[in-house]
Enzyme design. Structure first.
Site, PDB file in Angstrom:
ATOM      1  N   SER A  95      39.726  -9.991 -39.623  1.00  0.00           N
ATOM      2  CA  SER A  95      38.890 -10.974 -40.311  1.00  0.00           C
ATOM      3  C   SER A  95      37.960 -10.313 -41.321  1.00  0.00           C
ATOM      4  O   SER A  95      37.743 -10.850 -42.420  1.00  0.00           O
ATOM      5  CB  SER A  95      38.081 -11.771 -39.280  1.00  0.00           C
ATOM      6  OG  SER A  95      38.935 -12.480 -38.411  1.00  0.00           O
ATOM      7  N   SER A 145      38.369  -9.211 -30.664  1.00  0.00           N
ATOM      8  CA  SER A 145      38.010  -7.864 -30.301  1.00  0.00           C
ATOM      9  C   SER A 145      37.923  -7.001 -31.556  1.00  0.00           C
ATOM     10  O   SER A 145      38.513  -7.322 -32.576  1.00  0.00           O
ATOM     11  CB  SER A 145      39.035  -7.275 -29.329  1.00  0.00           C
ATOM     12  OG  SER A 145      40.306  -7.165 -29.969  1.00  0.00           O
ATOM     13  N   GLY A 153      41.137  -5.832 -33.232  1.00  0.00           N
ATOM     14  CA  GLY A 153      42.086  -6.887 -33.546  1.00  0.00           C
ATOM     15  C   GLY A 153      41.512  -7.899 -34.510  1.00  0.00           C
ATOM     16  O   GLY A 153      41.534  -7.727 -35.732  1.00  0.00           O
ATOM     17  N   CYS A 154      40.964  -8.978 -33.961  1.00  0.00           N
ATOM     18  CA  CYS A 154      40.537 -10.109 -34.794  1.00  0.00           C
ATOM     19  C   CYS A 154      39.303  -9.798 -35.630  1.00  0.00           C
ATOM     20  O   CYS A 154      39.147 -10.342 -36.725  1.00  0.00           O
ATOM     21  CB  CYS A 154      40.331 -11.341 -33.918  1.00  0.00           C
ATOM     22  SG  CYS A 154      41.854 -11.847 -33.080  1.00  0.00           S
ATOM     23  N   ILE A 155      38.406  -8.948 -35.145  1.00  0.00           N
ATOM     24  CA  ILE A 155      37.245  -8.553 -35.953  1.00  0.00           C
ATOM     25  C   ILE A 155      37.707  -7.762 -37.165  1.00  0.00           C
ATOM     26  O   ILE A 155      37.328  -8.059 -38.306  1.00  0.00           O
ATOM     27  CB  ILE A 155      36.253  -7.721 -35.122  1.00  0.00           C
ATOM     28  CG1 ILE A 155      35.686  -8.533 -33.958  1.00  0.00           C
ATOM     29  CG2 ILE A 155      35.131  -7.170 -36.012  1.00  0.00           C
ATOM     30  CD1 ILE A 155      34.833  -9.695 -34.350  1.00  0.00           C
TER      31      ILE A 155
END
Length: 206
Positions: A154, A146, A149-151
């Site tokens: 990263s 999401s 979060g992970c976007i």
């Protein structure tokens, strides 16, 4: 440009990185956990998944590598450490859970790289940086789930590892639109270039 982003720009933020010479698409955590109504992680991200499919399709048509990430935990979530303790809903990604499976489209094709991770960043505790370096990739078009979060994690780590993060805004999604928009703005200001699906596809198309 929004008034907020314009203010950042005037203060010396929000420079542009632009694409490098060797791109790939990084498709993050496109899992059924975010689409299945029985999942505690269900979110209004159907449009983002469809846009991710379009981005992946454009990359494949242009012969550009596509790298997928997935989250997977041992039964009991022991390898998720404090992250799973903080967010117990992440146990939907335990081995064998159908919610941990990739969405129907896009999903990895034979020969495409799949990075398995336990934490938010696609780089943390994985071989991603070494894999990209080994094949000379310097630019990542980032899509998936999401945004906050992970976007975000990263994209930030991509920059810190020396890769150009280009976040495709309409190919990312989150639980709340306000979180999605705020994180895209902050990414544009500090850590990544944010572009639309149409802009990304135009850059990827020969």
């Amino acid at each position: 440009m929004s008034d907020t982003l314009a203010s950042y720009h005037e203060s010396g933020f929000a420079g542009l990185l632009g694409p490098g010479r060797s791109p790939a698409v990084l498709a993050i955590d496109l899992a059924m956990a975010y689409l299945d109504d029985s999942s505690p992680l269900r979110a209004p991200v159907d449009d983002a998944v469809a846009a991710s499919a379009a981005l992946v399709g454009a990359a494949r048509a242009a012969g550009i590598p596509v790298i997928f990430t997935r989250v997977s935990y041992q039964r009991g979530g022991i390898d998720g450490g404090l992250f799973v303790r903080k967010i117990p809903a992440l146990r939907v990604f335990e081995e064998g859970s159908p919610l941990a499976e990739f969405v129907p489209n896009p999903h990895p094709e034979p020969g495409e790289t799949v990075i398995t991770k336990q934490y938010a960043s696609a780089f943390f505790g994985t071989t991603l940086a070494a894999t990209l370096t080994a094949v000379g990739i310097d630019t990542l078009y980032i899509c998936g789930l999401s945004t906050s979060g992970c976007i975000r994690a990263s994209a930030t780590d991509a920059l810190q590892h020396g890769f150009r993060p280009l976040v495709v805004s309409d190919a990312c999604g989150d639980r709340e639109q306000s979180l999605h928009e705020a994180n895209l703005l902050d990414l544009q200001a500090k850590y990544a270039d944010v572009l639309t699906l149409d802009e990304a596809v135009a850059q990827l198309t020969p």
